[in-house]
Motif scaffolding. Structure first.
Motif, PDB file in Angstrom:
ATOM      1  N   ASN A  12     -11.224  -2.846 -22.059  1.00 20.12           N
ATOM      2  CA  ASN A  12     -11.478  -2.957 -23.488  1.00 20.12           C
ATOM      3  C   ASN A  12     -12.657  -2.088 -23.916  1.00 20.12           C
ATOM      4  O   ASN A  12     -13.744  -2.155 -23.310  1.00 20.12           O
ATOM      5  CB  ASN A  12     -11.767  -4.417 -23.857  1.00 20.12           C
ATOM      6  CG  ASN A  12     -10.580  -5.316 -23.632  1.00 20.12           C
ATOM      7  OD1 ASN A  12      -9.669  -5.385 -24.455  1.00 20.12           O
ATOM      8  ND2 ASN A  12     -10.562  -6.020 -22.501  1.00 20.12           N
ATOM      9  N   SER A  43      -7.445  -1.600 -26.244  1.00 22.08           N
ATOM     10  CA  SER A  43      -7.260  -2.352 -25.008  1.00 22.08           C
ATOM     11  C   SER A  43      -6.033  -1.832 -24.270  1.00 22.08           C
ATOM     12  O   SER A  43      -5.004  -1.532 -24.889  1.00 22.08           O
ATOM     13  CB  SER A  43      -7.085  -3.841 -25.330  1.00 22.08           C
ATOM     14  OG  SER A  43      -6.887  -4.597 -24.156  1.00 22.08           O
ATOM     15  N   HIS A  54      -7.817  -9.799 -27.749  1.00 23.10           N
ATOM     16  CA  HIS A  54      -8.169  -8.510 -28.358  1.00 23.10           C
ATOM     17  C   HIS A  54      -8.534  -8.708 -29.827  1.00 23.10           C
ATOM     18  O   HIS A  54      -9.514  -8.118 -30.317  1.00 23.10           O
ATOM     19  CB  HIS A  54      -6.999  -7.528 -28.217  1.00 23.10           C
ATOM     20  CG  HIS A  54      -7.327  -6.143 -28.670  1.00 23.10           C
ATOM     21  ND1 HIS A  54      -6.400  -5.122 -28.685  1.00 23.10           N
ATOM     22  CD2 HIS A  54      -8.473  -5.591 -29.160  1.00 23.10           C
ATOM     23  CE1 HIS A  54      -6.972  -4.020 -29.143  1.00 23.10           C
ATOM     24  NE2 HIS A  54      -8.218  -4.280 -29.438  1.00 23.10           N
TER      25      HIS A  54
END
Length: 215
Positions: A98, A186, A195
């Motif tokens: 991420n 991500s 996310h």
């Protein structure tokens, strides 16, 4: 406007954070409104006085990005990485899957750009960066989402970057003389609740300082 979507597998760099200046005390009166004065956030009080806004985040250490933007996120949560080879103003790494980035440009509505134009430009830029037509950039969702109380629009879309499926959440803020994108991305082919929550935390850590006439 065009910027690189190359996935930044890079080592986090050191970050020197600058403490925010002390805010003016404002007594015990209630806050009845907020405005911008000289580029700084001001609270209007019930006793007809005012004070510079003071919050836990503005009192903490923040990274000034430019005269308009500031980032108040923790470097333990968002480690800065190199922007070499990209047109990102800042890139951060949350973990190995991420990332987040900020793109700033000195353009805006005063130049004739509208929200629809900016949205199309973002998708076109993303498509060009990976060499596909815009029709091959799947847009998952579009909705209004302010950043630091400035109206914005969030788009969620997917790309295939360097052989990996990547999902982007891009909150774009278009003002009279400024355009900013706040992105998180991500690895994966599906948008996850984690996310979404990570993106909300990222944009909550950003500060935008402009005059009222420019928001």
């Amino acid at each position: 406007m065009k910027f690189s979507y190359a996935f930044p597998f890079v080592v986090a760099a050191a970050l020197l954070q600058c403490p925010a200046s002390a805010q003016t005390a404002g007594g015990t009166a209630d806050v009845i409104g907020k405005t911008i004065l000289g580029g700084k956030r001001v609270e209007l009080l019930s006793d007809r006085t005012w004070r510079f806004a003071s919050t836990a985040e503005t009192d903490s250490k923040c990274l000034p990005i430019n005269t308009v933007l500031g980032f108040c996120g923790s470097i333990l949560d968002w480690r800065p990485t190199s922007t070499t080879g990209t047109e990102f103003t800042r890139i951060f790494q949350h973990d190995s899957r991420n990332y987040a980035g900020i793109v700033y440009e000195n353009i805006g509505r005063a130049d004739g750009m509208e929200r629809e134009d900016y949205r199309a430009l973002i998708i076109s830029s993303a498509a060009d960066a990976v060499g596909v037509p815009t029709s091959e950039v799947p847009v998952i969702d579009v909705f209004d989402q302010p950043v630091d109380e400035v109206p914005g629009e969030t788009m969620i879309y997917g790309l295939r970057v360097q052989g990996l499926n990547v999902v982007y959440i891009n909150s774009a803020v278009l003002m009279d003389h400024h355009a900013v994108q706040f992105l998180t991305w991500s690895i994966g082919s599906e948008l996850t609740d984690d996310h979404r929550a990570l993106h909300d935390r990222f944009i909550a850590a950003n500060r935008i300082t402009v005059e009222d006439s420019d928001s």
